[in-house]
Design an enzyme around this catalytic site. Structure first.
Site, PDB file in Angstrom:
ATOM      1  N   GLU A 123      43.293  12.664  39.738  1.00  0.00           N
ATOM      2  CA  GLU A 123      42.947  12.676  38.317  1.00  0.00           C
ATOM      3  C   GLU A 123      42.391  14.060  37.973  1.00  0.00           C
ATOM      4  O   GLU A 123      41.564  14.576  38.717  1.00  0.00           O
ATOM      5  CB  GLU A 123      41.896  11.614  37.998  1.00  0.00           C
ATOM      6  CG  GLU A 123      41.649  11.523  36.509  1.00  0.00           C
ATOM      7  CD  GLU A 123      40.676  10.407  36.110  1.00  0.00           C
ATOM      8  OE1 GLU A 123      40.162   9.699  36.988  1.00  0.00           O
ATOM      9  OE2 GLU A 123      40.450  10.278  34.907  1.00  0.00           O
ATOM     10  N   GLU A 266      38.068   6.697  41.402  1.00  0.00           N
ATOM     11  CA  GLU A 266      38.341   5.258  41.487  1.00  0.00           C
ATOM     12  C   GLU A 266      39.756   4.913  41.960  1.00  0.00           C
ATOM     13  O   GLU A 266      40.275   3.859  41.587  1.00  0.00           O
ATOM     14  CB  GLU A 266      38.105   4.649  40.095  1.00  0.00           C
ATOM     15  CG  GLU A 266      39.143   5.023  39.006  1.00  0.00           C
ATOM     16  CD  GLU A 266      38.745   6.196  38.116  1.00  0.00           C
ATOM     17  OE1 GLU A 266      37.928   7.025  38.556  1.00  0.00           O
ATOM     18  OE2 GLU A 266      39.273   6.288  36.999  1.00  0.00           O
ATOM     19  N   ASN A 267      40.410   5.739  42.789  1.00  0.00           N
ATOM     20  CA  ASN A 267      41.760   5.441  43.275  1.00  0.00           C
ATOM     21  C   ASN A 267      41.886   3.975  43.677  1.00  0.00           C
ATOM     22  O   ASN A 267      40.996   3.420  44.318  1.00  0.00           O
ATOM     23  CB  ASN A 267      42.079   6.295  44.499  1.00  0.00           C
ATOM     24  CG  ASN A 267      41.660   7.725  44.314  1.00  0.00           C
ATOM     25  OD1 ASN A 267      42.102   8.366  43.390  1.00  0.00           O
ATOM     26  ND2 ASN A 267      40.780   8.197  45.178  1.00  0.00           N
ATOM     27  N   GLU A 300      32.684   3.191  39.903  1.00  0.00           N
ATOM     28  CA  GLU A 300      34.057   3.290  40.419  1.00  0.00           C
ATOM     29  C   GLU A 300      34.634   1.897  40.631  1.00  0.00           C
ATOM     30  O   GLU A 300      35.807   1.650  40.364  1.00  0.00           O
ATOM     31  CB  GLU A 300      34.111   4.102  41.714  1.00  0.00           C
ATOM     32  CG  GLU A 300      33.491   5.498  41.653  1.00  0.00           C
ATOM     33  CD  GLU A 300      33.932   6.346  40.478  1.00  0.00           C
ATOM     34  OE1 GLU A 300      35.060   6.152  39.977  1.00  0.00           O
ATOM     35  OE2 GLU A 300      33.138   7.202  40.029  1.00  0.00           O
ATOM     36  N   HIS A 303      35.849   0.387  37.407  1.00  0.00           N
ATOM     37  CA  HIS A 303      37.121   0.954  36.955  1.00  0.00           C
ATOM     38  C   HIS A 303      38.323   0.115  37.399  1.00  0.00           C
ATOM     39  O   HIS A 303      39.392   0.225  36.816  1.00  0.00           O
ATOM     40  CB  HIS A 303      37.301   2.366  37.525  1.00  0.00           C
ATOM     41  CG  HIS A 303      36.800   3.467  36.642  1.00  0.00           C
ATOM     42  ND1 HIS A 303      37.053   3.520  35.284  1.00  0.00           N
ATOM     43  CD2 HIS A 303      36.093   4.595  36.932  1.00  0.00           C
ATOM     44  CE1 HIS A 303      36.508   4.618  34.779  1.00  0.00           C
ATOM     45  NE2 HIS A 303      35.907   5.293  35.753  1.00  0.00           N
ATOM     46  N   GLU A 322      36.482   5.650  30.427  1.00  0.00           N
ATOM     47  CA  GLU A 322      35.195   6.206  30.874  1.00  0.00           C
ATOM     48  C   GLU A 322      34.020   5.685  30.046  1.00  0.00           C
ATOM     49  O   GLU A 322      32.978   5.329  30.592  1.00  0.00           O
ATOM     50  CB  GLU A 322      35.238   7.737  30.881  1.00  0.00           C
ATOM     51  CG  GLU A 322      36.236   8.326  31.891  1.00  0.00           C
ATOM     52  CD  GLU A 322      36.014   7.858  33.327  1.00  0.00           C
ATOM     53  OE1 GLU A 322      34.977   7.266  33.625  1.00  0.00           O
ATOM     54  OE2 GLU A 322      36.929   8.079  34.159  1.00  0.00           O
TER      55      GLU A 322
HETATM   56  N1  B3K Z   1      37.625   9.267  36.949  1.00  0.00           N
HETATM   57  C1  B3K Z   1      36.915  10.174  37.799  1.00  0.00           C
HETATM   58  C2  B3K Z   1      36.759  11.542  37.224  1.00  0.00           C
HETATM   59  C3  B3K Z   1      37.935  12.423  37.409  1.00  0.00           C
HETATM   60  C4  B3K Z   1      37.628  13.827  36.941  1.00  0.00           C
HETATM   61  C5  B3K Z   1      38.838  14.685  36.970  1.00  0.00           C
HETATM   62  N2  B3K Z   1      38.535  16.045  36.590  1.00  0.00           N
HETATM   63  C6  B3K Z   1      35.585   9.627  38.176  1.00  0.00           C
HETATM   64  C7  B3K Z   1      34.991   8.653  37.243  1.00  0.00           C
HETATM   65  O1  B3K Z   1      34.724   8.910  36.094  1.00  0.00           O
HETATM   66  O2  B3K Z   1      34.806   7.539  37.640  1.00  0.00           O
HETATM   67 ZN    ZN Z   2      34.663   6.907  35.475  1.00  0.00          ZN
END
Ligand code: B3K
Ligand code: ZN
Length: 875
Positions: A123, A266-267, A300, A303, A322
């Site tokens: 991301e 959060e993969n 995470e 998410h 977010e």
């Molecule tokens: N989604 C990621 C953040 C990614 C940032 C990329 N530059 C972590 C989070 O907000 O949970």
């Molecule tokens: Zn996030």
């Protein structure tokens, strides 16, 4: 580094092709990893224009071959941002072979090396650095990933989903195969390879499914993993109870890495974490670090529904996942700890950092209209203000209705990539409310200002509250419309008790939420025998600036009596701001400084009541220099520092005995535990210690020294170290700093604190320390945590030294930004932000800051840094 182009929301088009299935084959080598990808493509029915080419993203890839349906394919062009393929059949299997070099990747996006392990960050647009792909969040595909690597150096090979196959290969290599049954956008892809060890646990979901939990760390960190797993289980259970959301895969993995651009990622099924946000044990981590681990692990995890199962159509919708997820993690933390203290801390961050962003050159709406580099938009506005908007929705609808809206959202859009409108439409549908005016919160940048007028009519026994709203212009948005602002309020009698609220004959109980929709609007409260004191914006019910003049007596009443914890704290902050403002004026006029007695009496009152030590610790904090600066159109950085420091020292001297008594009362002398009583005791005790040492008395130094030597936990040890190292006489902290370094030099996370403590010293030598520490063996410009600990801390947490008059602080920052621009553009673009906040500085400093920005701008720049610096120079 070519001339960057701007992406606009209005130009959104669905992709020409969809990808149903991806087969990746990643053969890991430090310098030349080979990636074969087979994409099962079909034309997108939403793009019926005949013969559209397929435009795949790709960055820093060396292309070896392309095949379509098994045959070599040559009808393509390499472009600056990827590859364009022409005349493809409506359905095709496209196979590309590329080579990449993880060892050369210092940007920490895509596939890179951290501490000898392979790891990924995709991301927002990192996947295109791994293979050619439709790297956009509205393309959801099933991934099957085969990884091969040297078996001895990389025994553990992980990816998303379930492990389906593994085996040995020739030449000491081995392979594994992972399959993720859930279609996902490429930004949620992850891969890890290394010599890692797991702390394991299990969670049984509400419906009785068993989920394996695995936290993968380096062997020496195994003892720091338990807290994250405990937090994960709490979060999983909380999401089931509060949002009715269960986890979906059979395994949930977290990997800790030392080199990471942000907190965590959060993969799907394979979170990758900055070790600072996942590892913690009491000896080496503070209570704050424990709290951070708990909340980031939860964030995470949440998410998985708000972000992964339902994702964003395009990156303009970033706050969809977010903002909602921050709101969810804040609710979770409020349920684990003191809800009032959690709210206070969230608001303190919002009102300093986010309000400053909203008032600066990089101000943008929660749903931006355009960007050059999306990584620049992972901001406090998208995250924290985004969360405030969701909080207001929950407030406007009431929790049960909001929860029904959330259920509808997850059910209706499961497996889809959607927009902020889709989310708000669910809330409108379940509540029957018209939320069209509310949508302006997403479109308008800037912090609204609320002005309060009050009028009591003794004859009619009515009290009229009038509110005026206005949002200042921001770059590119001069014309602002009135917002729908929920204002939670109560009316206090002369003793500070809540009065019954009666509006238009209707009894509303002790507390209500009024909806401000117009530029100006009035409410008439009835049957009041005397003028009440309104307690407004309880719980900080909307992210606005409140211009509400009150007398010291009224503020003191709220500070001690308001039934709303947040507004008690807020009244105290206001009293302190008033007192500090008076000191600032005395300082500017060359008068002797005199601390206003109202702040002294407020402290006297506070120090008498320690029923709630956690809250008391908050109430005793003076507003930060950054928040004080927020109050002024022209910031006098030196006067602010002198005034606040004076107030702190006067209070410390005046209440020395009381602080000492409290210190002793809450110095529990018991072995460390994470029980709430102990957390609160440490917090209050260390707040008192800081005041005691502020008197610079021998007795206080001895006390800090003792605490430093005897502490069995990092919270107490670091608090003592900070108190000593921030003493005016630099000799006071020297021995402790050396001892601390000796003891912790092998622990990278603890050394981060050691760096920060020294450069946040509020004295002239802070910058010299920074220059010395840049050559310390534990420091590296390649490690984002180190950059944040040294340079970030100096520029953001030591305003009086960063803004030193000779401009040397600005020059140090600009030098670092120029160096980092090459290494890691994302971190460089974040680090430069304090230099962009020149609008409210005096002319001398403004000119110096702009000159440094110009010096940066004269270099060949990454799009990341270019976007931020050019906006700052234009303002
Ligand atoms: N989604 C990621 C953040 C990614 C940032 C990329 N530059 C972590 C989070 O907000 O949970
Ligand atoms: Zn996030």
């Amino acid at each position: 580094m070519s001339q960057p182009s701007t992406i606009h929301l209005k130009d959104y088009l669905p992709p020409a092709f969809l990808i149903d299935q991806v087969e990746l084959d990643v053969d890991l080598h430090l310098e030349n990893t080979r990636v074969v990808s087979r994409l099962h493509l079909r034309r997108n029915p939403q793009r019926p224009e005949p013969g559209l080419p397929l435009e795949l993203h790709g960055q820093e890839l060396t292309l070896h071959s392309i095949q379509v349906n098994g045959a070599p394919f040559s009808d393509y062009q390499l472009t600056e941002s990827g590859i364009t393929l022409h005349h493809l059949p409506d359905q095709a299997v496209l196979e590309t072979q590329v080579e990449i070099s993880p060892a050369q990747n210092t940007a920490l996006e895509g596939l890179y090396i951290s501490g000898g392990h392979f790891c990924t960050q995709c991301e927002a647009e990192g996947f295109r650095r791994i293979t050619y792909y439709l790297d956009r969040p509205d393309v959801l595909a099933r991934f099957r990933t085969r990884i091969s690597a040297d078996a001895a150096r990389y025994p553990v090979l992980l990816s998303n989903g379930n492990l389906i196959e593994q085996g040995q290969l020739e030449g000491g290599r081995h392979f594994v195969c992972w399959e993720d049954p859930f279609p996902k956008p490429a930004y949620l892809f992850a891969l890890v390879g290394g010599q890692l060890h797991a702390v394991k646990d299990q969670f049984t979901t509400l419906s009785g499914r068993k989920v394996a939990l695995e936290l993968w760390v380096e062997e020496e960190n195994l003892h720091k993993g338990q807290h994250a797993l405990t937090s994960l289980k709490k979060a999983m259970q909380w999401d089931e109870t509060v949002y009715g959301r269960e986890y979906d895969l059979d395994i949930y993995m977290i990997v800790a890495v030392n080199d990471f651009n942000m907190g965590a990622m959060e993969n799907k099924g394979l979170n990758i974490f900055n070790s600072a946000c996942v590892l913690a044990d009491p000896k080496s981590a503070t209570d704050r670090a424990f709290h951070r681990v708990e909340s980031v692990v939860a964030h995470e995890y949440f998410h998985n529904w708000s972000g992964n199962r339902v994702t964003c159509r395009d990156w303009f919708q970033l706050s969809l996942k977010e903002g909602f997820t921050v709101f969810r993690d804040q609710q979770f933390s409020a349920d684990q700890h003191s809800a009032a203290v959690e709210r206070i801390q969230n608001v303190a961050l919002l009102r300093t950092a986010q309000f400053a962003e909203d008032a600066g050159p990089t101000a943008h709406p929660v749903r931006p209209e355009s960007y050059i580099e999306i990584n620049n938009f992972y901001t406090l506005t998208i995250y924290e203000k985004g969360a405030e908007i969701v909080r207001m929705l929950a407030e406007l609808l009431g929790w049960p209705t909001f929860r029904r809206g959330s259920d509808l959202y997850f059910e209706r859009f499961d497996g889809q990539a959607v927009t902020i409108e889709d989310f708000v439409a669910c809330m409108a549908e379940v509540s029957g409310q018209d939320l069209s005016q509310f949508m302006r919160w997403y479109h308008q940048a800037g912090t609204p200002q609320l002005r309060v007028e009050r009028h009591y009519d003794p004859a009619a026994r009515t009290f009229t509250l009038t509110l005026h709203q206005q949002t200042p212009p921001t770059p590119g948005q001069s014309d602002k419309q009135p917002l729908l602002i929920p204002v939670k309020l109560g009316l206090l009698d002369a003793q500070g008790q809540d009065l019954p609220l009666i509006l238009k004959g209707e009894a509303l109980g002790d507390e209500t939420v009024i909806h401000l929709r117009e530029a100006s609007q009035s409410w008439v409260f009835e049957q009041l025998d005397a003028a009440p004191l309104p307690s407004l914006l309880r719980g900080f019910s909307a992210p606005v600036k409140l211009d509400y003049p009150r007398t010291d007596a009224e503020l003191a009443l709220q500070l001690t009596q308001d039934s709303d914890g947040f507004n008690r704290w807020e009244a105290g902050q206001k009293l302190a701001l008033n007192a500090i403002d008076a000191l600032i004026q005395q300082q500017q006029q060359g008068q002797d400084l005199q601390l206003h007695p109202s702040l002294v009496s407020a402290f006297a009152a506070l120090l008498q009541d320690h029923q709630d030590p956690m809250m008391l610790a908050e109430l005793l904090q003076l507003p930060s220099e950054a928040y004080i600066a927020e109050q002024y159109a022209c910031v006098d950085i030196d006067a602010i520092h002198i005034a606040r420091d004076y107030a702190r020292k006067m209070l410390a001297t005046r209440f020395y005995d009381a602080f000492l008594a409290l210190y002793q009362r809450f110095d529990l002398q018991a072995p460390w535990s994470a029980e709430p009583e102990q957390l609160a005791a440490r917090q209050l005790k260390n707040t008192c210690l800081a005041y005691l040492v502020a008197t610079e008395s021998e007795a206080a130094f001895t006390l800090a020294q003792q605490q430093f030597e005897q502490a069995d936990n990092m919270t107490d040890q670091l608090a003592a170290l900070t108190a000593l190292a921030h003493a005016e006489d630099p000799a006071q902290g020297q021995a402790a700093l050396r001892a601390f370094e000796q003891r912790w030099q092998q622990d990278a996370l603890v050394m981060d604190s050691w760096f920060s403590v020294q450069v946040t010293r509020p004295y002239a030598d802070a910058l010299d320390r920074l220059h010395q520490l840049k050559t310390h063996p534990a420091f590296s410009m390649k490690n984002p945590n180190k950059v944040r600990a040294l340079l970030g801390a100096f520029c953001q947490q030591n305003p009086s030294r960063f803004h030193r008059r000779d401009g040397a602080g600005y020059a140090a920052l600009a030098d670092a930004v120029i160096e980092l621009n090459q290494l890691n553009p994302q971190i460089a673009a974040r680090l430069v932000l304090p230099l962009t906040r020149h609008q409210r500085m005096d002319d001398h400093r403004k000119a110096q800051m702009k000159a440094e920005l110009q010096r940066i701008q004269d270099q060949p720049l990454s799009p990341d840094v270019y976007e931020v610096v050019s906006k700052a120079l234009a303002s």
